[in-house]
Enzyme design. Structure first.
Site, PDB file in Angstrom:
ATOM      1  N   THR A   1       0.832  -1.191   0.000  1.00 53.36           N
ATOM      2  CA  THR A   1       0.000   0.000   0.000  1.00 53.36           C
ATOM      3  C   THR A   1       0.870   1.246   0.000  1.00 53.36           C
ATOM      4  OG1 THR A   1      -1.695  -1.177   1.224  1.00 53.36           O
ATOM      5  CG2 THR A   1      -1.815   1.220   1.269  1.00 53.36           C
ATOM      6  N   VAL A   2       0.469   2.233  -0.793  1.00 52.91           N
ATOM      7  CA  VAL A   2       1.125   3.532  -0.795  1.00 52.91           C
ATOM      8  C   VAL A   2       0.061   4.537  -0.400  1.00 52.91           C
ATOM      9  CG1 VAL A   2       2.303   5.263  -2.194  1.00 52.91           C
ATOM     10  CG2 VAL A   2       2.686   2.830  -2.640  1.00 52.91           C
ATOM     11  N   GLU A   3       0.269   5.192   0.723  1.00 51.36           N
ATOM     12  CA  GLU A   3      -0.725   6.153   1.191  1.00 51.36           C
ATOM     13  C   GLU A   3      -0.486   7.503   0.535  1.00 51.36           C
ATOM     14  OE1 GLU A   3      -1.781   6.341   5.245  1.00 51.36           O
ATOM     15  OE2 GLU A   3      -1.359   4.231   5.579  1.00 51.36           O
ATOM     16  N   ASP A   4      -1.556   8.074   0.000  1.00 50.85           N
ATOM     17  CA  ASP A   4      -1.564   9.394  -0.607  1.00 50.85           C
ATOM     18  C   ASP A   4      -0.434   9.588  -1.631  1.00 50.85           C
ATOM     19  OD1 ASP A   4      -2.708  11.865  -0.992  1.00 50.85           O
ATOM     20  OD2 ASP A   4      -1.521  12.833   0.587  1.00 50.85           O
ATOM     21  N   PRO A   5      -0.414   8.764  -2.692  1.00 50.65           N
ATOM     22  CA  PRO A   5       0.639   8.908  -3.702  1.00 50.65           C
ATOM     23  C   PRO A   5       0.444  10.178  -4.538  1.00 50.65           C
ATOM     24  CG  PRO A   5      -0.972   7.303  -4.439  1.00 50.65           C
ATOM     25  CD  PRO A   5      -1.350   7.691  -3.036  1.00 50.65           C
TER      26      PRO A   5
END
Length: 153
Positions: A8-12
């Site tokens: 997961t990448v938060e706020d890319p």
């Protein structure tokens, strides 16, 4: 690593999302679930499962990849095919608006009329339609940039 389910990448950022879309779409093109014949049938749990198990892609990102790859193979000159694609994407984009509508109906039942009137949003159906349309156009533009790279690199 088999014990990792997804990454997961938060706020890319937009640039990061575009690179991620390209890499994920390039990878998923090789998966049986993303075969062109299956893309026209709509997003499926099989697509989400194969993307997660093979490339650690979460369901939300797998859906974006599906939409990119489906746009890539959709004949946009064919009005019906293009309409079906747009409706598929707009149904996903419209889900939060539908959820809000259901929540408002529940509130209407429990609040007094004056409390409900104070709670209601001033946005009407035409404004929601306009917002949905602009969201779709921006998304399609992003997808087309990714598709351009897929076809040329």
């Amino acid at each position: 690593m088999p014990e990792v389910l997804d990454i997961t990448v938060e706020d890319p950022s937009q640039d990061f999302q575009r690179i991620r879309d390209y890499v994920d779409a390039k990878n998923c093109e090789s998966l049986p679930a993303f075969h062109p014949d299956k893309l026209f049938k709509g997003f499926s749990p099989e697509m989400a499962n194969q993307a997660r198990s093979k490339f650690k892609i979460n369901k939300k990102q797998a859906r974006r990849v599906y939409e990119i790859l489906r746009l890539k193979i959709t004949n946009t000159s064919d009005k019906n095919a293009y309409l079906q694609y747009r409706l598929d994407v707009k149904n996903r984009l419209n889900a939060p608006f539908q959820k809000k509508k259901l929540e408002m109906k529940k509130l209407e039942k429990v609040l007094k009329p004056e409390e409900y009137a104070a709670t209601i949003s001033t946005t009407g159906a035409s404004e929601t339609h306009g917002r949905l349309s602009s969201q779709y156009l921006a998304l399609e533009d992003e997808y087309r940039r990714v598709i351009h790279r897929l076809q040329h690199y």
